[in-house]
Enzyme design. Structure first.
Site, mmCIF file in Angstrom:
data_model
loop_
_atom_site.group_PDB
_atom_site.id
_atom_site.type_symbol
_atom_site.label_atom_id
_atom_site.label_comp_id
_atom_site.label_asym_id
_atom_site.label_seq_id
_atom_site.Cartn_x
_atom_site.Cartn_y
_atom_site.Cartn_z
ATOM 1 N N LYS A 1 16.406 -2.575 28.964
ATOM 2 C CA LYS A 1 15.001 -2.934 29.149
ATOM 3 C C LYS A 1 14.850 -3.960 30.266
ATOM 4 C CE LYS A 1 13.039 -6.201 27.039
ATOM 5 N NZ LYS A 1 12.486 -7.173 26.067
ATOM 6 N N CYS B 1 -4.291 -3.622 20.478
ATOM 7 C CA CYS B 1 -3.414 -2.813 19.625
ATOM 8 C C CYS B 1 -2.251 -3.669 19.133
ATOM 9 C CB CYS B 1 -2.915 -1.588 20.392
ATOM 10 S SG CYS B 1 -2.212 -0.291 19.346
ATOM 11 N N CYS C 1 -8.927 -1.890 15.768
ATOM 12 C CA CYS C 1 -9.412 -0.541 16.060
ATOM 13 C C CYS C 1 -10.926 -0.504 16.239
ATOM 14 C CB CYS C 1 -8.992 0.422 14.950
ATOM 15 S SG CYS C 1 -7.196 0.608 14.772
ATOM 16 N N CYS D 1 -11.575 -0.986 19.865
ATOM 17 C CA CYS D 1 -10.784 -0.175 20.792
ATOM 18 C C CYS D 1 -11.572 1.053 21.235
ATOM 19 C CB CYS D 1 -9.484 0.251 20.118
ATOM 20 S SG CYS D 1 -8.433 1.287 21.162
#
Length: 324
Positions: A200, A279, A286, A289
């Site tokens: 990563k 999120c 939500c 969103c």
């Protein structure tokens, strides 16, 4: 009858009267072996490159509606407030505005590598503050290699695992000076061979430091949001063909199999900021969103408390009067 055989002995008698220096005298003539202690250690602990999963682009199929979803996230992030990654992420820490060292590509790449090494298990705000302290002290391979580990550890605290990362930074600085002329490796393999650097971090450094879209940097936010949006398979198979727990490397391979390469660098800060503000890992927002509003998120309201709840039934209290 013949005499019984002697009991078996559990000690070996030495062949020579003078014991070896690695042996110490025990009971009588019995000697017990000691583990040798050596003061000779390797100059740098180099570790092998961790295994990476190659994306299968031959049979890859992009999820339906991903272009609309991605554009909605980009517009929502551009119109909304900035997230921590937008001002204090690894991409911003390497900014050289007002730095006394000046606009040097080698120095900027080392800042990116150092910030990426400190970012594991650490919030952007804490990582940014630690990098500012390092830059004030002199964040170059020469200064870090010459710094005492205790002094470096004090500058990093409260970064997660700061003691271990202080050791990694000093070992990495010495490797860069001896093998790369103070610069950083220009490949994922070379970066992963450095102490404390995983895939990563390597992809992040390649994307930001060398500005080469080598792979997608998948952290916890990218991993979580990709699963919630249905951009990655629900399950993956291990080497033996049995289902296994999905890892960020599995998510990276899945995303790279269909996402255009020109999106590989931007997708990390885009989804990281979206995960920091909206999120979130627990109780995602939500109700705020746009993906939940237009029905493009299959996980909307499944983990959040933003959906209106039905009123809970109240218990009636009965007043009882007692006559005296």
């Amino acid at each position: 009858p013949p005499p019984p055989p002697p009991p078996p002995t559990f000690f070996l008698q030495p062949q020579q009267p003078t014991p070896h220096p690695l042996w110490s005298r025990g009971l009588g003539d019995v000697y017990m072996r000691q583990a040798p202690t050596s003061s000779v250690t390797t100059k740098h602990r180099r570790r092998s490159r961790p295994a990476t999963i190659e994306p299968d682009r031959s049979s890859a199929r992009a999820p339906d509606g991903w272009e609309k979803t991605l554009e909605t996230i980009k517009r929502f992030r551009a119109e909304g407030p900035p997230a921590a990654v937008d001002t204090m992420g690894c991409e911003k820490i390497a900014s050289l505005d007002g730095d006394p060292v000046g606009d040097d590509g080698k120095y900027r790449r080392y800042l990116t590598l150092t910030s990426a090494m400190l970012s594991s298990r650490t919030r952007d705000e804490i990582n940014h503050a630690a990098m500012m302290r390092l830059r004030a002290r002199g964040c170059t391979p020469e200064s870090v290699a010459a710094m005492e580990e205790d002094a470096l550890d004090a500058l990093l605290n409260p970064v997660g695992f700061h003691r271990r990362k202080a050791r990694y930074l000093r070992e990495t600085a010495k490797i860069l000076l001896e093998e790369y002329d103070g610069d950083i490796p220009r490949s994922v393999e070379g970066l992963c061979a450095l102490p404390g650097v995983g895939p990563k971090m390597a992809y992040l450094v390649m994307n930001v430091g060398w500005k080469t879209p080598t792979g997608i940097c998948v952290d916890v936010h990218v991993h979580r949001i990709s699963e919630r949006l249905g951009w990655v398979p629900e399950s993956v198979l291990g080497k033996n063909g049995s289902p296994k727990k999905k890892t960020p490397e599995d998510t990276r391979a899945a995303l790279e199999s269909w996402l255009p390469r020109e999106e590989w660098i931007e997708i990390n800060p885009l989804l990281v900021g979206f995960g920091q503000l909206t999120c979130t890992p627990l109780r995602p927002k939500c109700a705020e969103c746009p993906l939940a509003a237009d029905g493009s998120c299959p996980s909307a309201f499944k983990e959040s408390t933003g959906k209106p709840e039905s009123p809970k039934p109240t218990k009636k209290r009965v007043k009882v009067e007692v006559e005296e």
